[in-house]
Enzyme design. Structure first.
Site, PDB file in Angstrom:
ATOM      1  N   ASP A  70      11.247   1.494   2.523  1.00  0.00           N
ATOM      2  CA  ASP A  70      10.790   1.817   1.174  1.00  0.00           C
ATOM      3  C   ASP A  70      10.257   3.242   1.227  1.00  0.00           C
ATOM      4  OD1 ASP A  70       9.369   2.080  -1.290  1.00  0.00           O
ATOM      5  OD2 ASP A  70       9.192  -0.104  -1.385  1.00  0.00           O
ATOM      6  N   ILE A  75       3.867   2.012   1.350  1.00  0.00           N
ATOM      7  CA  ILE A  75       3.063   0.889   0.857  1.00  0.00           C
ATOM      8  C   ILE A  75       2.628   1.181  -0.569  1.00  0.00           C
ATOM      9  CG2 ILE A  75       0.943  -0.443   1.167  1.00  0.00           C
ATOM     10  CD1 ILE A  75       1.094   0.255   4.113  1.00  0.00           C
ATOM     11  N   HIS A  76       2.839   0.216  -1.435  1.00  0.00           N
ATOM     12  CA  HIS A  76       2.404   0.299  -2.828  1.00  0.00           C
ATOM     13  C   HIS A  76       2.110  -1.133  -3.251  1.00  0.00           C
ATOM     14  CE1 HIS A  76       6.491  -0.997  -3.853  1.00  0.00           C
ATOM     15  NE2 HIS A  76       6.842  -0.202  -2.859  1.00  0.00           N
ATOM     16  N   GLY A  77       1.745  -1.329  -4.488  1.00  0.00           N
ATOM     17  CA  GLY A  77       1.329  -2.655  -4.945  1.00  0.00           C
ATOM     18  C   GLY A  77       2.304  -3.767  -4.628  1.00  0.00           C
ATOM     19  N   ALA A 122       2.215  -4.627  -0.900  1.00  0.00           N
ATOM     20  CA  ALA A 122       0.952  -5.272  -0.532  1.00  0.00           C
ATOM     21  C   ALA A 122       0.821  -6.672  -1.127  1.00  0.00           C
ATOM     22  CB  ALA A 122      -0.226  -4.399  -0.961  1.00  0.00           C
TER      23      ALA A 122
END
Length: 159
Positions: free
Chosen positions: A13, A17-19, A22
């Site tokens: 990706d 890390i993003h919403g 997570a």
């Protein structure tokens, strides 16, 4: 080498890390350690701070590709590891370095000049396509899914 590390997820990706990662991916796979394997981020404390915020209370490490290769077999059997990379090229380097990755989830690779659209959120250049083919040739499953609940699409059919 020590124990075989318990790698529960490997995801490509370009946002790292993003919403979505997570809240969906790490929880679905019960990961308790997230390794961001990216040479640039490993040296950039500002990016690390932002990614830590996005990760919430997830235990997170920022390693270069080489450090990931060097330490992965030192992982505790209780660690359920999610490895997040920006490109499939990084994953191919990990596999070439003997990191035991069996499946790679391709989630998001932004459109840029010289990239070909492979899926709704996946655009790849010649090197990235070659890296995915290399992974497939080594027996690694390369799949596209935006969210864990989505139907998995075999990237081998798209390359």
């Amino acid at each position: 080498m020590g124990n075989t590390p318990n790698i529960v997820l490997t995801r490509v990706d370009n946002r790292l890390i993003h919403g979505q990662v997570a809240t969906n991916w790490l929880k679905t796979y019960n990961a308790n350690l997230c390794i961001v394997a990216d040479d640039e981020v490993a040296e950039d404390s500002m990016q690390q701070t932002l990614l830590k915020l996005a990760a919430g209370n997830m235990q997170i490490r920022f390693f270069t590709i080489q450090k990931t290769i060097d330490i992965i077999y030192k992982a505790s059997p209780t660690q359920k590891i999610a490895i997040i990379c920006r490109t499939p090229i990084q994953v191919a380097k990990l596999v070439a370095g003997n990191v035991p990755i069996t499946t790679v989830n391709i989630g998001n690779m932004h459109d840029e000049e010289g990239k070909k659209k492979l899926q709704r959120t996946v655009y790849a250049d010649v090197e990235e396509i070659a890296a995915m083919k290399e992974l497939i040739d080594k027996g690694v499953t390369v799949e596209y899914r935006m969210l864990p609940k989505d139907h998995s699409i075999d990237m081998a059919t798209l390359l």
